[in-house]
Write an enzyme that holds these catalytic residues in place. Structure first.
Site, mmCIF file in Angstrom:
data_model
loop_
_atom_site.group_PDB
_atom_site.id
_atom_site.type_symbol
_atom_site.label_atom_id
_atom_site.label_comp_id
_atom_site.label_asym_id
_atom_site.label_seq_id
_atom_site.Cartn_x
_atom_site.Cartn_y
_atom_site.Cartn_z
ATOM 1 N N SER A 14 0.798 -1.199 0.000
ATOM 2 C CA SER A 14 0.000 0.000 0.000
ATOM 3 C C SER A 14 0.837 1.258 0.000
ATOM 4 C CB SER A 14 -0.967 -0.167 1.152
ATOM 5 O OG SER A 14 -1.331 0.885 1.854
ATOM 6 N N ASP A 22 10.055 5.421 -10.204
ATOM 7 C CA ASP A 22 9.663 6.074 -11.457
ATOM 8 C C ASP A 22 10.448 7.352 -11.712
ATOM 9 O OD1 ASP A 22 7.883 4.088 -11.964
ATOM 10 O OD2 ASP A 22 6.067 5.265 -11.631
ATOM 11 N N LYS A 48 -0.868 -4.111 -3.535
ATOM 12 C CA LYS A 48 -2.187 -3.562 -3.216
ATOM 13 C C LYS A 48 -2.269 -2.148 -3.785
ATOM 14 C CE LYS A 48 -5.450 -2.323 0.370
ATOM 15 N NZ LYS A 48 -5.569 -0.896 -0.006
#
Length: 491
Positions: free
Chosen positions: A312, A323, A337
């Site tokens: 999460s 990224d 998740k």
């Protein structure tokens, strides 16, 4: 100010991390029992009604008129709660769930940094109540609970169909009171082992470990994402820089997540501009959370450690940093998740948690049920499953990630079962040869929890005899790789 606070940690309930003021000003949904007249007026009492919810009333009326005993108010309440749970279960989404008033109060209670508990993070993993991580120096840690332990009973009550919030409510309690957890892990009989734990006052801390190593690498471990996490981390990063740290290891292993806003604020300490996470709803209620310029604190080489229990909010942070190319992710693929839950209070102080959104990483990667794949994959240990029955089959994941079945509570190989200290071992066995019984040396190592190494040149077997020595010598290949990687960067 009224606002809906969304959380991305619903796979886990932190016995050591219950966020106060979790939601404020949410839409209040009507209780089913209050819908009778309106429902009948709309024709919902007919089984042929379009949505078939009239069947609920039809069955209720049949029970009230024909059940062998009078149905009192408490039973009626449980019938309503049971109907709600059944509706949610039909959605086949483990994160959408109902909380009775006690469980909801547990979630929203103002803890002021401490409460009575045992000191573990628990979650649902493979539909089983699992210990995500015990906190050091807590009753659970001292009792020997480990990450990956499956809790099959709480005070004798089976957890097979127990809601996560119900489990939290049962395990938490007043300091000084005892709770008995029946746990299963590889090596134990299928019936598990009872562990008696006396609850204590648990101090809530986002940062559990923090230091600057002699080689100039700073290390910090987070166990969750609460309202104070970003501020705590920021202060530590400032201290690291003052001490001349040249690189950073951010350890998010066993971190089950927390608040979405906290994960954005933590990411912002390492990212100066651009998107951090995207949230997408069913009705195109989309939102992108951007980094705010000027909040970035750290700009030196960095590694984020993750594993299969990182979930999460941990995945939001690791995904954003990956990224944006500001950190190298090392470890095992994360939990996966990518969903957000919203909490809706009901009129009787119960609540329903509904999966309302999914989130995508900064580059719009959907990691739900996939997880964040590290830049450098280092797998450690095994993950087991327990079916709760004698001689049933559990699931295991070996060191290369291949899923297979093994017989729970019975030897995997060999001719004979071994009972060690009164407990049957599922992972060791003896075999018979020429009338003598033998146990392999590696199995002896498992039973006595010692380290053994064989030197073929001298034909000697070296045995580390004490548990303390073994723990001190425990290897952490993920950490070792992180240190090796960063040392190469700061040469």
């Amino acid at each position: 100010m009224e606002r809906s606070t969304r959380t991305v940690t619903i796979i886990t309930a932190a016995l050591i991390l219950i966020t106060a003021g979790f939601i404020v000003g949410m839409v209040t949904l009507p209780h089913i029992g209050l819908l009778d007249n309106k429902a009948r007026a709309l024709g919902y009492d007919s089984p042929t009604a379009t949505n078939n919810f009239g069947l609920l009333y039809e069955v209720r009326d049949l029970l009230e008129d024909n059940f062998v005993e009078d149905i009192n108010k408490d039973t009626q309440q449980e019938m309503v709660y049971g109907a709600i749970r059944g509706m949610l279960r039909a959605l086949d989404d483990q994160y959408t769930r109902f909380m009775d008033p006690k469980a909801y109060k547990n979630m929203t209670i103002e803890t002021k940094g401490k409460f009575g508990g045992v000191g573990i993070l628990i979650g649902i993993r493979r539909n089983q109540l699992t210990v995500i991580s015990p906190l050091e120096d807590t009753p659970a840690f001292k009792a020997g609970l480990k990450a990956g332990d499956i809790i099959i009973k709480v005070d004798g009550a089976s957890t097979e169909d127990m809601a996560l919030d119900d489990a939290v409510a049962r395990i938490r309690g007043d300091a000084g009171d005892e709770v008995v957890l029946t746990i299963w892990r590889r090596g134990l009989d299928a019936t598990g082992k009872d562990v008696s734990i006396v609850r204590d006052v648990i101090q809530l801390k986002s940062v559990t470990k923090s230091k600057v190593r002699d080689d100039g690498i700073a290390y910090i471990e987070l166990n969750g994402f609460s309202r104070t996490t970003a501020d705590d981390l920021k202060q530590n990063l400032i201290d690291f820089k003052k001490k001349g740290a040249k690189a950073l290891i951010l350890d998010l292993r066993y971190n089950p997540g927390g608040l979405l806003d906290a994960s954005v604020d933590v990411s912002n300490l390492f990212i100066d501009e651009g998107p951090i996470v995207h949230r997408e709803g069913r009705n195109k209620d989309n939102r992108t959370y951007y980094a705010q310029s000027g909040k970035k604190i750290w700009d030196k080489p960095m590694v984020v450690l993750v594993n299969e229990f990182s979930a999460s909010a941990s995945e939001i942070v690791s995904g954003a940093l990956q990224d944006h190319g500001v950190a190298t992710i090392i470890g095992d693929t994360t939990f996966g998740k990518g969903l957000v839950q919203t909490v809706y209070p009901l009129t009787d102080n119960s609540a329903v948690l509904i999966t309302t959104d999914k989130y995508l990483t900064a580059k719009r990667r959907d990691i739900n049920k996939k997880g964040i794949v590290p830049d450098i994959v280092i797998k450690v240990g095994e993950v087991d499953g327990h079916d709760g029955g004698e001689g049933g089959e559990g699931m295991a994941v070996d060191k290369v990630g291949k899923v297979g079945k093994f017989p729970v509570g019975k030897p995997e190989r060999g001719d004979g079962a071994i009972i060690f200290n009164g407990l049957p071992r599922a992972d060791v066995a003896f075999y018979e040869f020429q009338g003598k019984k033998f146990v392999e040396v590696d199995d002896v190592s498992k039973m006595f929890d010692v380290a053994m190494s064989y030197d073929k040149n001298t034909n000697t077997l070296d045995i580390e005899q004490t548990i303390e020595d073994l723990k001190d010598a425990e290897s952490d290949p993920q950490m070792d790789k992180a240190v090796e990687f960063l040392l190469d960067k700061i040469k």
